[in-house]
Design a protein around this motif. Structure first.
Motif, PDB file in Angstrom:
ATOM      1  N   LYS A   1       0.824  -1.207   0.000  1.00 33.15           N
ATOM      2  CA  LYS A   1       0.000   0.000   0.000  1.00 33.15           C
ATOM      3  C   LYS A   1       0.860   1.260   0.000  1.00 33.15           C
ATOM      4  CE  LYS A   1      -3.972  -0.118   2.287  1.00 33.15           C
ATOM      5  NZ  LYS A   1      -4.866  -0.191   3.450  1.00 33.15           N
ATOM      6  N   LYS A   2       1.773   1.368   0.994  1.00 33.66           N
ATOM      7  CA  LYS A   2       2.589   2.580   1.076  1.00 33.66           C
ATOM      8  C   LYS A   2       3.756   2.392   2.047  1.00 33.66           C
ATOM      9  CE  LYS A   2      -0.021   4.684   4.839  1.00 33.66           C
ATOM     10  NZ  LYS A   2      -0.791   5.803   5.301  1.00 33.66           N
ATOM     11  N   ILE A   3       4.707   3.296   1.924  1.00 29.44           N
ATOM     12  CA  ILE A   3       5.802   3.379   2.889  1.00 29.44           C
ATOM     13  C   ILE A   3       5.347   4.318   3.994  1.00 29.44           C
ATOM     14  CG2 ILE A   3       8.144   4.231   3.292  1.00 29.44           C
ATOM     15  CD1 ILE A   3       8.843   3.246   0.479  1.00 29.44           C
ATOM     16  N   GLU A   4       5.365   3.830   5.221  1.00 31.89           N
ATOM     17  CA  GLU A   4       4.929   4.655   6.343  1.00 31.89           C
ATOM     18  C   GLU A   4       6.038   5.551   6.868  1.00 31.89           C
ATOM     19  OE1 GLU A   4       3.001   2.545   9.483  1.00 31.89           O
ATOM     20  OE2 GLU A   4       1.148   2.448   8.316  1.00 31.89           O
ATOM     21  N   LYS A   5       7.225   4.975   7.018  1.00 26.38           N
ATOM     22  CA  LYS A   5       8.338   5.798   7.501  1.00 26.38           C
ATOM     23  C   LYS A   5       9.661   5.163   7.122  1.00 26.38           C
ATOM     24  CE  LYS A   5       8.738   4.063  12.234  1.00 26.38           C
ATOM     25  NZ  LYS A   5       8.766   4.420  13.637  1.00 26.38           N
ATOM     26  N   THR A   6      10.666   6.014   7.118  1.00 23.34           N
ATOM     27  CA  THR A   6      12.018   5.589   6.784  1.00 23.34           C
ATOM     28  C   THR A   6      12.953   6.157   7.846  1.00 23.34           C
ATOM     29  OG1 THR A   6      11.479   5.637   4.435  1.00 23.34           O
ATOM     30  CG2 THR A   6      13.815   5.648   5.002  1.00 23.34           C
ATOM     31  N   LYS A   7      13.830   5.314   8.346  1.00 22.12           N
ATOM     32  CA  LYS A   7      14.770   5.732   9.394  1.00 22.12           C
ATOM     33  C   LYS A   7      16.172   5.283   9.002  1.00 22.12           C
ATOM     34  CE  LYS A   7      15.774   5.030  14.286  1.00 22.12           C
ATOM     35  NZ  LYS A   7      15.414   4.289  15.488  1.00 22.12           N
TER      36      LYS A   7
ATOM     37  N   ASN B   1      30.487   0.231  12.485  1.00 16.54           N
ATOM     38  CA  ASN B   1      31.471  -0.219  11.500  1.00 16.54           C
ATOM     39  C   ASN B   1      31.519   0.686  10.271  1.00 16.54           C
ATOM     40  OD1 ASN B   1      29.044  -0.888  10.337  1.00 16.54           O
ATOM     41  ND2 ASN B   1      29.440  -3.069  10.209  1.00 16.54           N
ATOM     42  N   GLY B   2      30.957   1.896  10.381  1.00 24.23           N
ATOM     43  CA  GLY B   2      31.002   2.842   9.277  1.00 24.23           C
ATOM     44  C   GLY B   2      29.942   2.607   8.220  1.00 24.23           C
ATOM     45  N   GLN B   3      29.019   1.717   8.497  1.00 26.36           N
ATOM     46  CA  GLN B   3      27.942   1.447   7.558  1.00 26.36           C
ATOM     47  C   GLN B   3      26.671   2.150   8.037  1.00 26.36           C
ATOM     48  OE1 GLN B   3      27.708  -2.557   6.004  1.00 26.36           O
ATOM     49  NE2 GLN B   3      29.684  -3.055   6.940  1.00 26.36           N
ATOM     50  N   ALA B   4      25.655   2.136   7.198  1.00 26.05           N
ATOM     51  CA  ALA B   4      24.382   2.745   7.553  1.00 26.05           C
ATOM     52  C   ALA B   4      23.257   1.776   7.223  1.00 26.05           C
ATOM     53  CB  ALA B   4      24.185   4.050   6.787  1.00 26.05           C
ATOM     54  N   THR B   5      22.296   1.672   8.132  1.00 23.67           N
ATOM     55  CA  THR B   5      21.128   0.828   7.906  1.00 23.67           C
ATOM     56  C   THR B   5      19.907   1.716   7.754  1.00 23.67           C
ATOM     57  OG1 THR B   5      22.032  -1.053   9.112  1.00 23.67           O
ATOM     58  CG2 THR B   5      19.644  -0.987   8.863  1.00 23.67           C
ATOM     59  N   VAL B   6      19.174   1.451   6.684  1.00 26.08           N
ATOM     60  CA  VAL B   6      17.931   2.165   6.428  1.00 26.08           C
ATOM     61  C   VAL B   6      16.797   1.188   6.725  1.00 26.08           C
ATOM     62  CG1 VAL B   6      16.566   3.452   4.747  1.00 26.08           C
ATOM     63  CG2 VAL B   6      19.077   3.475   4.596  1.00 26.08           C
ATOM     64  N   THR B   7      15.913   1.581   7.629  1.00 24.75           N
ATOM     65  CA  THR B   7      14.746   0.763   7.957  1.00 24.75           C
ATOM     66  C   THR B   7      13.520   1.439   7.375  1.00 24.75           C
ATOM     67  OG1 THR B   7      15.757   0.004  10.014  1.00 24.75           O
ATOM     68  CG2 THR B   7      13.362  -0.239   9.827  1.00 24.75           C
ATOM     69  N   ILE B   8      12.792   0.684   6.578  1.00 24.66           N
ATOM     70  CA  ILE B   8      11.577   1.181   5.955  1.00 24.66           C
ATOM     71  C   ILE B   8      10.407   0.387   6.503  1.00 24.66           C
ATOM     72  CG2 ILE B   8      10.299   1.328   3.781  1.00 24.66           C
ATOM     73  CD1 ILE B   8      13.001   1.800   2.421  1.00 24.66           C
ATOM     74  N   VAL B   9       9.458   1.085   7.097  1.00 21.08           N
ATOM     75  CA  VAL B   9       8.234   0.440   7.551  1.00 21.08           C
ATOM     76  C   VAL B   9       7.237   0.574   6.410  1.00 21.08           C
ATOM     77  CG1 VAL B   9       6.364   0.433   9.243  1.00 21.08           C
ATOM     78  CG2 VAL B   9       8.708   0.996   9.962  1.00 21.08           C
ATOM     79  N   ALA B  10       6.833  -0.577   5.870  1.00 24.13           N
ATOM     80  CA  ALA B  10       5.935  -0.607   4.725  1.00 24.13           C
ATOM     81  C   ALA B  10       4.598  -1.211   5.127  1.00 24.13           C
ATOM     82  CB  ALA B  10       6.554  -1.405   3.585  1.00 24.13           C
ATOM     83  N   GLU B  11       3.530  -0.579   4.672  1.00 26.65           N
ATOM     84  CA  GLU B  11       2.192  -1.083   4.948  1.00 26.65           C
ATOM     85  C   GLU B  11       1.706  -1.895   3.757  1.00 26.65           C
ATOM     86  OE1 GLU B  11      -2.348   0.519   5.647  1.00 26.65           O
ATOM     87  OE2 GLU B  11      -0.701   1.909   5.983  1.00 26.65           O
ATOM     88  N   TYR B  12       1.171  -3.059   4.067  1.00 22.50           N
ATOM     89  CA  TYR B  12       0.579  -3.947   3.082  1.00 22.50           C
ATOM     90  C   TYR B  12      -0.885  -4.149   3.469  1.00 22.50           C
ATOM     91  CZ  TYR B  12       5.338  -4.735   1.544  1.00 22.50           C
ATOM     92  OH  TYR B  12       6.604  -4.548   1.061  1.00 22.50           O
TER      93      TYR B  12
END
Length: 138
Positions: free
Chosen positions: A92-98, A104-115
């Motif tokens: 349905k949509k992406i609710e939020k992105t963090k 370790n110098g990396q980055a994690t993107v968390t996407i909460v998606a609604e279905y």
């Protein structure tokens, strides 16, 4: 029955491998490596989510770092998709992105998606070369 157990074992192993980058301790967003562009991270991770939703697994795997290429294959992504797609329904949509920096110098993107039937998280970890070093769904 044996084939089902093999598929479940592969998915379990893939889940564990994909979760390893997520085990490192989070640090604040202010410490995000300066080589990262937050907007680019967000766009790229949202594109990974879109590719997964449209079963474009090859597009995801071609972005992965060599260190995980053997564990992040289009076939394994498809198996995972097939296992949960009916349970979650249509996107349905992406609710939020963090975005969270990793020690370790990396980055994690968390996407909460609604279905239709559920919400899930797509978590994509990138190195400073913008190569995927981890991808998992929970």
């Amino acid at each position: 029955m044996m084939k089902r157990k093999s598929v479940l074992l592969i998915l379990l192993i893939l889940s564990l491998v994909m979760m390893l980058p997520g085990c490192s301790e989070n640090v604040s967003l202010q410490e995000l490596d300066l080589t990262f562009d937050e907007e680019l991270l967000k766009r790229e991770a949202e594109q990974v989510t879109d590719d997964w939703n449209h079963q474009n697994f090859e597009a995801i795997t071609c972005q992965s770092d060599d260190s995980i290429k053997d564990n992040l294959t289009p076939e394994l992504l498809k198996q995972g998709y097939d296992q949960i797609s009916e349970k979650i329904g249509a996107f349905k949509k992406i609710e939020k992105t963090k975005i969270v920096a990793r020690e370790n110098g990396q980055a994690t993107v968390t996407i909460v998606a609604e279905y239709e039937k559920s919400k899930i998280q797509h978590r994509v970890t990138y190195n400073t070369n913008m190569r995927i070093t981890g991808y998992w769904i929970r």
